[in-house]
Design a protein around this motif. Structure first.
Motif, PDB file in Angstrom:
ATOM      1  N   LYS A   1       0.843  -1.197   0.000  1.00  0.00           N
ATOM      2  CA  LYS A   1       0.000   0.000   0.000  1.00  0.00           C
ATOM      3  C   LYS A   1       0.875   1.243   0.000  1.00  0.00           C
ATOM      4  CE  LYS A   1      -4.345  -1.736   1.754  1.00  0.00           C
ATOM      5  NZ  LYS A   1      -5.515  -1.464   2.614  1.00  0.00           N
TER       6      LYS A   1
ATOM      7  N   VAL B   1      -1.713  -0.138  11.803  1.00  0.00           N
ATOM      8  CA  VAL B   1      -2.203  -1.353  11.143  1.00  0.00           C
ATOM      9  C   VAL B   1      -3.673  -1.201  10.777  1.00  0.00           C
ATOM     10  CG1 VAL B   1      -2.706  -3.805  11.490  1.00  0.00           C
ATOM     11  CG2 VAL B   1      -0.503  -2.864  12.216  1.00  0.00           C
TER      12      VAL B   1
ATOM     13  N   SER C   1      -5.469  -1.093   7.070  1.00  0.00           N
ATOM     14  CA  SER C   1      -6.483  -2.112   6.766  1.00  0.00           C
ATOM     15  C   SER C   1      -7.781  -1.499   6.282  1.00  0.00           C
ATOM     16  CB  SER C   1      -6.743  -2.968   8.013  1.00  0.00           C
ATOM     17  OG  SER C   1      -5.554  -3.596   8.430  1.00  0.00           O
TER      18      SER C   1
ATOM     19  N   GLU D   1      -9.542   0.962   8.041  1.00  0.00           N
ATOM     20  CA  GLU D   1     -10.373   1.549   9.090  1.00  0.00           C
ATOM     21  C   GLU D   1     -10.247   3.057   9.040  1.00  0.00           C
ATOM     22  OE1 GLU D   1     -10.193   1.885  13.896  1.00  0.00           O
ATOM     23  OE2 GLU D   1      -9.889  -0.103  13.022  1.00  0.00           O
TER      24      GLU D   1
END
Length: 794
Positions: free
Chosen positions: A231, A342, A346, A348
């Motif tokens: 990413k 993290v 992901s 969020e």
């Protein structure tokens, strides 16, 4: 990710161990100079025959001596770590150049200067380079003078005068380095260079000799590995001096494809403390679109107060489809920060704090002392509130009828506006009204709802918050009019960012005056005796020249926007009124100092001083100061006292308890203890007066005051001796200091034999059990050290 071992290992070694590079350079016969500040003029230092090696805060180092000298309230963690390193430098003979790249670096220099004056162990061979960053001709002229001083100092350190040819050669070396780093940036975007490696390269380039760094860069480029996926993250915000957060991001499976901060692979043109938020945000947004970023991550590290003010501009500049998050954390991340990274990678989303609806807003808790309001003894102060209300109403009427309007910070040269009949409000006065009307929490919600921090420069941000207040019934005193001008001095890292965004939100013309610092290694300690009559010699001419040039630019901008003309004669009248007003304060201060028992306490002197100070330069303010003096003199002559049974005289060090003035009177009846001194009357007496006799230029006189404002209270060498002088002339038996009090002031008072009680509280947070504990501590202090000193004086 594999990479050329020899070249990258060199960069990693220099990045991780700059002290080792200093030792190696010395062993090889190189002349080393340490630099503290991202804006240190590397080309000039190289041309003078030095190898510049940047000084970084030791990672996770303890700071016992720096804590004792400065304290956490006065200096952030990074600043204390840097100061700790300079208190016992590993290479004491290596000279150090400190710049004004952030607000803490002048404090570090001033602390070292004061320690040298006191004969204590610390780095001695230190030069402060007061480089400015705003793109103005006056700033460029000022910088040229400071660089010439640097050249002379470098020669005194054994270097050579950097000539044109040597400067051109070193500039060519660094230009080549920038070009090579740009090539590496392309490789990073392709996934062939990790973010942590790029950060190490950037840091090492500020440590290694440029020839060695360039050779390693050239060797590294063709040996970079094949691209890897992950990413794509863009990092912005605070400058990173270690790679812990970069590695945490990479450990979570991402790759950092670009960074926008002072120590990035492609560093910003201007240090973060003065970078315009909207310009930086547009650059980040353009790169996020070009690189198809999966996340733009804004990090505010280790209490950085400037970085949070970039968030709102980023939110406006980035498309809604670009994931964005802003974190405040330590530069060495804990498990919670790692988990948050993290989660963000992901997918969020960031959870912004929602503003509290007005109907659900909890009532402010009652303060223990609000029921016992202060007892006022002066008739001359009684009409101040009514006057302020009518004055503010008249300002609102004038603005409604088309008058220009300005909001200025307290340390800005507001006398210019006074002379040009431009109505203005002092920003900090407005903040006090917001607080008095219990609207601070609502205003914090207004800021947060638009992406602005509500807890950084919160007091100064109340004017910006007023721009979002559309509740006419609740707005304090009818609300702050929308300004045409907003003015401030860059006396804190967030100031320029705050005021530029205030201008963006309102359409106001923004001018932030440069903040300069006196770099002289030997500074007079009796400024209160020097400045009023000897300001032309006591203040460096180049600092005055700069401020005068900036004030003339402001005058021209006001004239262009309003059609009004600046009258030197009218301005001289305003300055004369200010001098008359401040002279009455000086007479009053001296009267209180020599009169026992004291005719008034700080409950009387604080409002009697500060309210007219917001209106200085007017006949009303001059007359209010005169009436104040005459009433205090009459009380002294009649033998009237704030506390007829006075036995102990106290000094209050730090900001005043404006919402709880009765606090100061709690010990008068029980212990005969009177708070007779606060900074407000004393600074008015000593900090504002400027002699204008003999044809002295009023504009230069004002400039000489503005450039020193704030140093008197917070800057080492300035603040400590003054507080001691005031304590001695007022026969002080004990000083009570808030947690944000200057540690050098506390130290100076104690060394002069004045007992000091240090409170672990600020000037607004003393509720419940804390209030009881603080009162108990003051009671014990009065009954012990302060009473003992009072007896010894008698």
């Amino acid at each position: 990710m594999e990479r050329d071992a020899s070249a990258m290992d060199l960069f990693a070694r220099a990045f991780a161990d700059p002290e080792g590079e200093v030792a190696r350079a010395i062993a090889s016969g190189r002349r080393v100079i340490r630099t503290l500040g991202i804006d240190a003029p590397r080309a000039r230092l190289i041309a003078a025959g030095f190898q510049p090696v940047r000084l970084v805060a030791p990672r996770l180092a303890a700071t016992p001596r720096a804590d004792a000298i400065m304290g956490a309230a006065e200096m952030g963690l990074r600043g204390r770590r840097l100061l700790e390193a300079l208190l016992a430098p590993a290479f004491p003979d290596v000279p150090v150049v400190i710049t004004q790249a952030d607000i803490e670096q002048p404090q570090i220099f001033a602390a070292l200067r004061e320690l040298a004056r006191l004969g204590e162990r610390a780095a001695r061979n230190v030069h402060f380079l007061d480089l400015l960053h705003l793109p103005r001709p006056a700033s460029a002229a000022y910088n040229a003078a400071r660089l010439a001083e640097l050249d002379r100092w470098l020669v005194a350190q054994g270097g050579i005068l950097p000539g044109e040819a040597a400067l051109a050669a070193s500039e060519d070396l660094l230009a080549r380095q920038r070009q090579l780093r740009a090539y590496l940036q392309i490789a990073r975007e392709q996934g062939r260079l990790s973010g942590s490696d790029a950060l190490a390269i950037a840091g090492a380039c500020a440590v290694l000799p440029p020839e060695e760094a360039n050779a390693a860069l050239e060797a590294l480029l063709p040996a970079l590995p094949a691209p890897v996926n992950g990413k794509r993250v863009i990092v912005c915000g605070t400058a990173h001096e270690g790679d812990e957060l970069y590695r945490a991001i990479e450990d979570a499976g991402a790759r950092i494809v670009a960074d926008h901060h002072g120590w990035g692979l492609i560093p910003a043109d201007r240090p973060a403390r003065v970078a315009a938020p909207h310009a930086g945000a547009e650059t980040v947004a353009a790169n996020a679109a070009r690189l198809a970023a999966d996340l733009v991550l804004h990090l505010s590290l280790d209490g950085d107060e400037a970085a949070p003010w970039d968030k709102a501009a980023l939110l406006r500049a980035l498309p809604a489809s670009t994931p964005f998050a802003a974190l405040r954390c330590a530069s060495a991340p804990d498990e919670a920060t790692r988990a948050r990274i993290v989660a963000l990678l992901s997918g969020e989303p960031e959870q912004p704090a929602a503003p509290t609806p007005p109907e659900d807003r909890p009532a402010a808790p009652a303060r223990p002392h609000e029921q016992g309001r202060s007892r006022k003894s002066l008739e001359s102060v009684a009409g101040f509130t009514a006057y302020n209300r009518e004055w503010f109403a008249s300002v609102r009427r004038a603005v409604a009828e088309g008058s220009p309007f300005a909001v200025v910070n307290a340390n800005a040269p507001q006398e210019i506006l006074r002379a040009m009949d431009v109505p203005f409000v002092v920003n900090q006065w407005w903040a006090s009204i917001v607080a008095a009307k219990q609207q601070s929490r609502r205003y914090q919600s207004l800021l947060r709802a638009r992406g602005y921090p509500a807890d950084v420069e919160a007091y100064s941000a109340q004017g910006l918050a007023a721009a979002f207040d559309d509740d006419a019934e609740t707005a304090p005193w009818g609300g702050l009019p929308r300004p045409d001008f907003v003015h401030a001095v860059a006396s804190s890292d967030p100031t320029l960012k705050l005021f530029e965004q205030w201008a963006d939100e309102t359409g106001a013309d923004c001018f932030v005056y440069e903040r300069t610092v006196d770099p002289r290694p030997d500074l007079y300690a009796d400024w209160w005796a020097q400045l009023p009559g000897n300001w032309e010699e006591a203040v460096e001419p180049c600092r005055v020249d700069l401020m005068v040039a900036e004030m003339r630019e402001v005058i021209a901008r006001i004239e262009a926007k309003t059609g009004r003309t600046f009258s030197p004669e009218r301005f001289a009248e305003v300055m004369a009124l200010v001098n008359e007003q401040e002279d009455y304060y000086r007479k009053t201060r001296d009267l209180v100092a020599r009169t026992v028992p004291a005719p008034i306490g700080v409950v009387d002197s604080m409002p009697a001083t500060m309210v007219p100070q917001w209106h200085r330069g007017t006949v009303w303010a001059r007359d209010a100061a005169k009436a104040f003096y005459e009433e205090v003199r009459a009380r002294a002559e009649a033998g009237l006292a704030a506390c007829p049974g006075e036995r102990v005289r106290l000094m209050w060090v730090g900001r005043g308890l404006w919402s709880e003035m009765g606090f100061y009177q709690k010990w008068e009846e029980s212990h005969g203890a009177v708070f007779v001194w606060s900074m407000y009357l004393a600074l008015a007496a000593d900090g504002y007066l400027r002699d204008l006799s003999g044809g002295k230029d009023p504009l230069r006189a004002l400039a000489s005051r503005v450039v020193c404002m704030g140093d008197e209270l917070r800057m080492p060498t300035w603040a400590g001796p003054w507080h001691v002088h005031e304590a001695q002339t007022h026969c002080i038996d004990g000083a009570v200091a808030l947690q944000d009090a200057d540690p050098f002031v506390v130290r100076a008072l104690r060394e002069a034999g004045i007992p000091v009680l240090e409170l672990t509280a600020d000037n607004f947070n003393r509720e419940g059990e804390d209030a009881a504990a603080i009162e108990a501590a003051i009671t014990a202090f009065i009954e012990g050290s302060a009473t003992e000193r009072a007896r010894s004086r008698q």
